[in-house]
Scaffold this motif. Structure first.
Motif, PDB file in Angstrom:
ATOM      1  N   LEU A 121       0.828  -1.212   0.000  1.00  0.00           N
ATOM      2  CA  LEU A 121       0.000   0.000   0.000  1.00  0.00           C
ATOM      3  C   LEU A 121       0.864   1.264   0.000  1.00  0.00           C
ATOM      4  N   ARG A 122       1.942   1.226   0.790  1.00  0.00           N
ATOM      5  CA  ARG A 122       2.867   2.378   0.813  1.00  0.00           C
ATOM      6  C   ARG A 122       3.482   2.603  -0.567  1.00  0.00           C
ATOM      7  N   LYS A 123       3.875   1.518  -1.208  1.00  0.00           N
ATOM      8  CA  LYS A 123       4.463   1.632  -2.546  1.00  0.00           C
ATOM      9  C   LYS A 123       3.455   2.201  -3.542  1.00  0.00           C
ATOM     10  N   LEU A 124       2.205   1.711  -3.444  1.00  0.00           N
ATOM     11  CA  LEU A 124       1.166   2.237  -4.332  1.00  0.00           C
ATOM     12  C   LEU A 124       0.928   3.727  -4.079  1.00  0.00           C
ATOM     13  N   ALA A 125       0.899   4.110  -2.810  1.00  0.00           N
ATOM     14  CA  ALA A 125       0.692   5.525  -2.466  1.00  0.00           C
ATOM     15  C   ALA A 125       1.830   6.379  -3.006  1.00  0.00           C
ATOM     16  N   ASP A 126       3.060   5.870  -2.929  1.00  0.00           N
ATOM     17  CA  ASP A 126       4.208   6.602  -3.472  1.00  0.00           C
ATOM     18  C   ASP A 126       4.075   6.763  -4.984  1.00  0.00           C
ATOM     19  N   LEU A 127       3.679   5.689  -5.677  1.00  0.00           N
ATOM     20  CA  LEU A 127       3.496   5.763  -7.127  1.00  0.00           C
ATOM     21  C   LEU A 127       2.363   6.729  -7.494  1.00  0.00           C
ATOM     22  N   HIS A 128       1.312   6.727  -6.681  1.00  0.00           N
ATOM     23  CA  HIS A 128       0.173   7.619  -6.929  1.00  0.00           C
ATOM     24  C   HIS A 128       0.581   9.077  -6.720  1.00  0.00           C
ATOM     25  N   SER A 129       1.286   9.333  -5.618  1.00  0.00           N
ATOM     26  CA  SER A 129       1.693  10.721  -5.343  1.00  0.00           C
ATOM     27  C   SER A 129       2.744  11.209  -6.338  1.00  0.00           C
TER      28      SER A 129
ATOM     29  N   LEU B 216       0.606   6.508 -11.106  1.00  0.00           N
ATOM     30  CA  LEU B 216      -0.710   5.872 -11.151  1.00  0.00           C
ATOM     31  C   LEU B 216      -1.797   6.938 -11.131  1.00  0.00           C
ATOM     32  N   THR B 217      -2.834   6.716 -11.929  1.00  0.00           N
ATOM     33  CA  THR B 217      -3.984   7.621 -11.895  1.00  0.00           C
ATOM     34  C   THR B 217      -4.817   7.311 -10.655  1.00  0.00           C
ATOM     35  N   ASP B 218      -5.798   8.175 -10.363  1.00  0.00           N
ATOM     36  CA  ASP B 218      -6.676   7.938  -9.218  1.00  0.00           C
ATOM     37  C   ASP B 218      -7.413   6.607  -9.361  1.00  0.00           C
ATOM     38  N   GLY B 219      -7.886   6.296 -10.549  1.00  0.00           N
ATOM     39  CA  GLY B 219      -8.611   5.054 -10.797  1.00  0.00           C
ATOM     40  C   GLY B 219      -7.724   3.827 -10.649  1.00  0.00           C
ATOM     41  N   GLU B 220      -6.495   3.895 -11.180  1.00  0.00           N
ATOM     42  CA  GLU B 220      -5.564   2.779 -11.057  1.00  0.00           C
ATOM     43  C   GLU B 220      -5.183   2.553  -9.603  1.00  0.00           C
ATOM     44  N   PHE B 221      -4.942   3.642  -8.884  1.00  0.00           N
ATOM     45  CA  PHE B 221      -4.589   3.543  -7.465  1.00  0.00           C
ATOM     46  C   PHE B 221      -5.730   2.904  -6.676  1.00  0.00           C
ATOM     47  N   ALA B 222      -6.970   3.362  -6.913  1.00  0.00           N
ATOM     48  CA  ALA B 222      -8.128   2.832  -6.183  1.00  0.00           C
ATOM     49  C   ALA B 222      -8.322   1.347  -6.474  1.00  0.00           C
TER      50      ALA B 222
END
Length: 151
Positions: free
Chosen positions: A122-130, A134-140
Motif C-alpha cells: 500500500l505504501r508503494k502504491l501511495a508513493d506511485l500515486h503521489s 498511477l492515476t486515481d482510478g488505477e490507485f483505487a
C-alpha cells in the motif's frame, strides 16, 4: 502410582515454547503450580465424585539449537488400568493442546506477515500515486485488490 511420559521436538526457541506450553496447560484445564520457564507443572483440581485420582502433569523444556525438546510426564497416586489409562489420556491431552497452540502460533505469524506485506505494498502504491505514475482510478483499483487479500 501411575505414570506416563511422552516427548516431542518443536522448531521454536525455548522461551516461545514455554508460552505455548503455558497456554496448553490452561486449555487442558490444569492449574499451573510451578513455572520456571524450563519446567512447567500443572495439577487438576480435585473433584467430589471421581473414579480417578487427580493428575499432575510436568512439562520440561530442553533447548537443542533452534529447536526445543518438550518432555511431558503425567502421574497420579492411583494404581491399575483405570488410573494408568487416565494419566495416559491427560498427557495426550496436553500434547494435543501444545500441537494446537503451535498451529495457532503459526497462523498468527502468517497472518501478521501478510498484513505487513500488504501494508508495504500500500505504501508503494501511495508513493506511485503521489508521484503521478498511477492515476486515481488505477490507485483505487490496486488498493482494493490488496485490501481484499486481508479478508
Amino acid at each position: 502410582m501411575s505414570t506416563f511420559s511422552d516427548s516431542l521436538t518443536i522448531s521454536i526457541a525455548l522461551h516461545e515454547a514455554a508460552n505455548v506450553v503455558r497456554q496448553a496447560m490452561i486449555d487442558a484445564r490444569l492449574d499451573v503450580q510451578t513455572d520456571t520457564g524450563a519446567l512447567i507443572e500443572g495439577r487438576e483440581q480435585t473433584t467430589v465424585v471421581s473414579f480417578t485420582w487427580p493428575a499432575t502433569i510436568s512439562v520440561q523444556l530442553l533447548e537443542r539449537g533452534t529447536s526445543t525438546v518438550v518432555q511431558i510426564c503425567g502421574k497420579n497416586f492411583g494404581f491399575g488400568p483405570v488410573q494408568s489409562s487416565y494419566v495416559t489420556s491427560r498427557v495426550g491431552g496436553v500434547r494435543n493442546a501444545i500441537l494446537v497452540g503451535l498451529e495457532r502460533r503459526t497462523a498468527i505469524i502468517a497472518s501478521t506477515a501478510s498484513q505487513v506485506g500488504v501494508a508495504d505494498e500500500l505504501r508503494k502504491l501511495a508513493d506511485l500515486h503521489s508521484a503521478g505514475t498511477l492515476t486515481d482510478g488505477e490507485f483505487a483499483a490496486a488498493k482494493a485488490a490488496l485490501l481484499s487479500k486481508l479478508c
